[in-house]
Design a protein around this motif. Structure first.
Motif, PDB file in Angstrom:
ATOM      1  N   ASP A   1       0.855  -1.194   0.000  1.00  0.00           N
ATOM      2  CA  ASP A   1       0.000   0.000   0.000  1.00  0.00           C
ATOM      3  C   ASP A   1       0.887   1.239   0.000  1.00  0.00           C
ATOM      4  O   ASP A   1       2.033   1.207   0.459  1.00  0.00           O
TER       5      ASP A   1
ATOM      6  N   LEU B   1       0.747   5.172   1.487  1.00  0.00           N
ATOM      7  CA  LEU B   1       0.003   5.767   2.597  1.00  0.00           C
ATOM      8  C   LEU B   1       0.692   7.031   3.097  1.00  0.00           C
ATOM      9  O   LEU B   1       1.789   7.375   2.654  1.00  0.00           O
TER      10      LEU B   1
ATOM     11  N   VAL C   1      -4.331   4.799   5.316  1.00  0.00           N
ATOM     12  CA  VAL C   1      -4.143   3.800   4.266  1.00  0.00           C
ATOM     13  C   VAL C   1      -5.331   3.803   3.304  1.00  0.00           C
ATOM     14  O   VAL C   1      -6.383   4.366   3.594  1.00  0.00           O
ATOM     15  N   ASN C   2      -5.136   3.148   2.168  1.00  0.00           N
ATOM     16  CA  ASN C   2      -6.206   3.081   1.175  1.00  0.00           C
ATOM     17  C   ASN C   2      -7.353   2.196   1.643  1.00  0.00           C
ATOM     18  O   ASN C   2      -7.135   1.149   2.263  1.00  0.00           O
TER      19      ASN C   2
ATOM     20  N   ASN D   1      -7.543  -1.531   1.218  1.00  0.00           N
ATOM     21  CA  ASN D   1      -6.417  -2.260   1.816  1.00  0.00           C
ATOM     22  C   ASN D   1      -6.406  -2.238   3.341  1.00  0.00           C
ATOM     23  O   ASN D   1      -5.502  -2.804   3.955  1.00  0.00           O
ATOM     24  N   THR D   2      -7.380  -1.578   3.957  1.00  0.00           N
ATOM     25  CA  THR D   2      -7.311  -1.334   5.399  1.00  0.00           C
ATOM     26  C   THR D   2      -7.111  -2.618   6.204  1.00  0.00           C
ATOM     27  O   THR D   2      -6.191  -2.716   7.028  1.00  0.00           O
TER      28      THR D   2
ATOM     29  N   ASP E   1      -3.722  -4.304   5.353  1.00  0.00           N
ATOM     30  CA  ASP E   1      -2.604  -3.559   5.944  1.00  0.00           C
ATOM     31  C   ASP E   1      -2.527  -3.777   7.453  1.00  0.00           C
ATOM     32  O   ASP E   1      -1.444  -3.995   8.012  1.00  0.00           O
TER      33      ASP E   1
ATOM     34  N   HIS F   1      -3.266   2.945  -5.967  1.00  0.00           N
ATOM     35  CA  HIS F   1      -2.910   1.587  -5.575  1.00  0.00           C
ATOM     36  C   HIS F   1      -3.964   0.606  -6.086  1.00  0.00           C
ATOM     37  O   HIS F   1      -5.156   0.868  -6.067  1.00  0.00           O
TER      38      HIS F   1
END
Length: 364
Positions: free
Chosen positions: A99, A101, A115-116, A119-120, A123, A240
């Motif tokens: 990711d 960030l 973060v995106n 992807n939370t 990640d 991303h």
């Protein structure tokens, strides 16, 4: 559709306003309010407002937080201090970008990683798995935050009118804690994803609607994901999942400035990134502009003039600013030459284009 998707605190506000809602990264999000072009132009010439509350927030705190954050991230986090944020990458052992960030140091031994959205969870799990030896706490605090982005050449003047601190000299990736905005306490960050001046506002989730409605009283255009994508592409900013992935390194993806493999501290993926910094990466991301009619779309094959495949399009659109079809492409490093003609396979047609600068925003 929407019943299975996550919703930001502003979801009902968007439904009531007639915004067109789509699925994005598991979230129900507005793709447009009026039109993508209208919203795009508002950000380029005036000011626009985005709901980015779907983004994730991970809080890392504790005795060894600073050491852990450096181990996890590709940038030199020693340069962080309270009030300074940093764009960075969370990389795997192969140097691929899990990711991209922004890291905010919000206190002593306390870091907020933004973060995106899609992807939370990934990640958060990755971070938890890789910091078990450190003395710290890791929390997914995404539900606590709302996030709005006010962007455009006239955004700063408006924000200055509305807050209780001086923002006139704030530089990119500087932020202020405990700012009062519409009688709410927020974190105010000089950042964005449009190529324009502007701020991102981090607030308590329950304050999102009041702050959104507050901004809209001041000649601010509500903007959706459509304009967010065309704006970031004109500015050459990666997304991303398309321009950055777990098989694309920061140097390949055009964010080599966010990798510091020559620092003394160790971090995940450092050896691969050190090699690419010293010897070059096998691929690189370039800006492309079509000469003939046809829009480059994600996954389209890119060839040289001899018809040999040299890479693929990672993102593409028609630029509302120039009217030209533009994109980002990941190609073999040896094929790079500014201005070089290329061919993009647009469905069944081979369409001519050329390599150009990634940032296509024309400023006087």
């Amino acid at each position: 559709m929407t019943s299975e998707l996550k919703q930001t605190p502003l979801y009902q506000t968007f439904v009531d306003s007639g915004a067109k809602i789509v699925e994005f990264g598991g979230w129900a999000m507005p793709v447009q309010f009026s039109s993508i072009k209208e919203e795009h132009n508002a950000v380029r010439t005036n000011k626009g407002l985005f709901d980015v509350s779907h983004m994730g927030e991970v809080l890392i705190s504790g005795k060894e937080a600073a050491k852990a954050v450096q181990y996890l991230l590709s940038n030199d986090t020693d340069k962080l201090e309270i009030g300074k944020a940093q764009y960075t990458a969370l990389c795997n052992e192969q140097g691929g970008v899990i990711d991209d960030l922004i890291t905010y140091q919000i206190g002593d031994n306390e870091y907020l990683l933004v973060v995106n959205a899609a992807n939370t969870e990934k990640d958060f799990n990755w971070i938890q798995q890789h910091v078990q030896e450190f003395d710290l706490n890791v929390k997914n605090v995404s539900d606590q935050y709302g996030q709005l982005a006010i962007q455009g050449p006239k955004a700063r003047d408006l924000v200055q009118e509305l807050v209780d601190v001086d923002v006139s000299e704030m530089k990119p990736f500087e932020f202020k804690l405990d700012v009062t905005l519409f009688d709410k306490k927020v974190i105010l960050s000089q950042s964005g994803y449009t190529g324009e001046d502007g701020f991102e506002v981090y607030c308590n989730a329950q304050d999102s609607v009041d702050i959104w409605n507050g901004f809209l009283k001041y000649d601010v255009e509500p903007c959706g994901l459509g304009a967010r994508d065309t704006l970031r592409l004109e500015a050459g900013l990666p997304l991303h999942g398309q321009d950055l992935t777990e098989t694309i390194t920061p140097y390949e993806g055009g964010i080599g400035f966010a990798a510091k493999p020559l620092i003394e501290a160790d971090f995940i993926g450092k050896e691969v990134l050190k090699d690419q910094k010293e010897n070059g990466s096998p691929r690189r991301t370039v800006g492309i502009e079509m000469i003939e009619k046809g829009i480059p779309r994600t996954g389209y094959t890119v060839m040289n003039n001899e018809g040999v495949e040299i890479g693929e399009v990672t993102s593409g659109t028609q630029s509302p600013l120039s009217g030209k079809a533009i994109g980002l492409a990941l190609i073999k490093r040896e094929e790079f030459e500014m201005g070089k003609e290329i061919i993009v396979q647009v469905r069944k047609r081979q369409v001519k284009g050329k390599i150009v600068k990634k940032n296509q925003i024309i400023k006087e």
